[in-house]
Design an enzyme around this catalytic site. Structure first.
Site, PDB file in Angstrom:
ATOM      1  N   GLY A  25       0.810  -1.213   0.000  1.00 36.81           N
ATOM      2  CA  GLY A  25       0.000   0.000   0.000  1.00 36.81           C
ATOM      3  C   GLY A  25       0.839   1.256   0.000  1.00 36.81           C
ATOM      4  N   ASN A  71       3.379   0.513  10.216  1.00 37.53           N
ATOM      5  CA  ASN A  71       2.425  -0.593  10.289  1.00 37.53           C
ATOM      6  C   ASN A  71       2.296  -1.162  11.700  1.00 37.53           C
ATOM      7  OD1 ASN A  71       2.330  -0.559   7.322  1.00 37.53           O
ATOM      8  ND2 ASN A  71       1.521  -2.635   7.531  1.00 37.53           N
ATOM      9  N   ASN A  94       1.942  -9.061   8.245  1.00 33.16           N
ATOM     10  CA  ASN A  94       0.599  -8.580   7.935  1.00 33.16           C
ATOM     11  C   ASN A  94       0.427  -8.496   6.426  1.00 33.16           C
ATOM     12  OD1 ASN A  94      -0.949  -5.355   7.883  1.00 33.16           O
ATOM     13  ND2 ASN A  94      -1.983  -7.296   8.183  1.00 33.16           N
ATOM     14  N   SER A 132     -11.859   5.855  13.407  1.00 30.03           N
ATOM     15  CA  SER A 132     -11.264   6.588  14.525  1.00 30.03           C
ATOM     16  C   SER A 132      -9.935   5.994  14.969  1.00 30.03           C
ATOM     17  CB  SER A 132     -12.241   6.629  15.711  1.00 30.03           C
ATOM     18  OG  SER A 132     -12.399   5.342  16.288  1.00 30.03           O
ATOM     19  N   ARG A 165       2.835   8.163   6.628  1.00 33.01           N
ATOM     20  CA  ARG A 165       2.724   7.359   5.411  1.00 33.01           C
ATOM     21  C   ARG A 165       2.689   8.232   4.151  1.00 33.01           C
ATOM     22  NH1 ARG A 165       1.277   1.854   6.681  1.00 33.01           N
ATOM     23  NH2 ARG A 165       0.218   1.546   4.690  1.00 33.01           N
ATOM     24  N   HIS A 224      -8.819  -4.943   7.951  1.00 30.12           N
ATOM     25  CA  HIS A 224      -7.590  -5.602   7.530  1.00 30.12           C
ATOM     26  C   HIS A 224      -6.464  -5.480   8.560  1.00 30.12           C
ATOM     27  CE1 HIS A 224      -5.012  -7.457   4.591  1.00 30.12           C
ATOM     28  NE2 HIS A 224      -4.251  -6.392   4.427  1.00 30.12           N
ATOM     29  N   TRP A 225      -6.582  -4.504   9.448  1.00 30.99           N
ATOM     30  CA  TRP A 225      -5.513  -4.213  10.403  1.00 30.99           C
ATOM     31  C   TRP A 225      -5.907  -4.602  11.826  1.00 30.99           C
ATOM     32  CZ3 TRP A 225      -3.080   1.278   9.241  1.00 30.99           C
ATOM     33  CH2 TRP A 225      -2.122   1.140   8.240  1.00 30.99           C
TER      34      TRP A 225
END
Length: 271
Positions: free
Chosen positions: A36, A44, A104, A174, A184, A251-252
């Site tokens: 990404g 991350n 991940n 949030s 990022r 996803h995280w």
């Protein structure tokens, strides 16, 4: 929780450089980040690495080739083998001969490739929605992948674009703060589109049975990038695997449920 890191850059094959952040002492734990725009090791896992350092581990956070402060070549295919080989060379130079690998998404695929290529190197695997276990059309059909289309790689790419991309990775927006977006975005502005457009990853599902080490996995049921049904692939094929699923998580998992992730993963490492 903040963490100070020592940062080292390692020269690897191909004339590339791999940047790595490191903190703590003890058994090695290597965190492998996902793909990404703007991704890096420290961004991350900013809510996780400090807990592992405090628990007595040597934490290493490499930036994959094409990401973070590592080399970002243009005009090449970004293959899973390239990611794995360059990270392994850097870890070898850092004196890491075996480690727990925490991966991940794309980082999960890299962790598996390292385990296949270097038997005995991966003591245990901790994975959050690992990639590389489906055919590419399955991933391309996921709603999160469609939302990732943006002006990334062009001068028009903005902070607002970056925030929208990161928000797609979670169920609860949030959990994303402005500091993470800024960190990022600074990386994304230095990246080539090739890192996504020319990424080439295989389907490792047929080889999952070769992963004999203990595996702990996490998956958010609202993951829009890697289908949560992938957890069953590991449970069916691997001799020592356990997976946890979380409702109202994207996803995280390591971001949205950071305290639980840290607690369960550290218990798994100790046991």
């Amino acid at each position: 929780m903040t963490q100070d890191y020592a940062r080292t850059t390692y020269a690897v094959s191909g004339g590339y450089e791999i940047a790595m952040a490191e903190a703590g002492e003890g058994p090695a734990v290597v965190f492998l980040h996902g793909s990404g725009p703007g991704a890096s090791g420290t961004s991350n896992f900013r809510s996780n690495a400090p807990a592992f350092v405090a628990a007595g581990y040597r934490v290493l956070l490499p930036d994959l080739i094409g990401y973070g402060a590592s080399s970002k070549p243009e005009g090449i295919d970004y293959t899973l083998q390239l990611f794995a080989d360059t990270v392994y060379e850097a870890l070898a130079q850092a004196g890491v001969t075996s480690a727990v690998l925490v991966g991940n998404s794309l980082g999960g695929g890299i962790a598996m490739q390292l385990a296949f290529d270097h038997p005995g190197f991966a003591e245990k695997l901790v994975m959050m929605a690992p990639g590389c276990i489906e055919e590419l059309p399955v991933y391309f059909a996921m709603p999160g992948i469609a939302k990732m289309k943006s002006s990334f790689g062009s001068p028009e790419f903005s902070v607002a674009d970056q925030k929208a991309l990161i928000t797609n990775l979670v169920y609860d927006p949030s959990s994303i703060d402005d500091a993470l977006v800024a960190e990022r975005f600074a990386v994304a502005r230095t990246q080539s589109k090739d890192v996504l457009a020319r990424m080439r990853t295989p389907n490792l599902a047929p080889r999952l049975g070769e992963l004999a080490m203990p595996i702990l996995g996490f998956w958010g049921l609202q993951d829009d990038f890697c289908p949560a049904s992938g957890a069953q692939r590991f449970l069916d094929a691997c001799p020592d695997a356990r997976f946890m699923t979380f409702n109202k998580v994207g996803h995280w998992v390591q971001v949205e449920r950071s305290e639980e992730f840290n607690r369960y993963a550290l218990a798994f490492l100790r046991d």
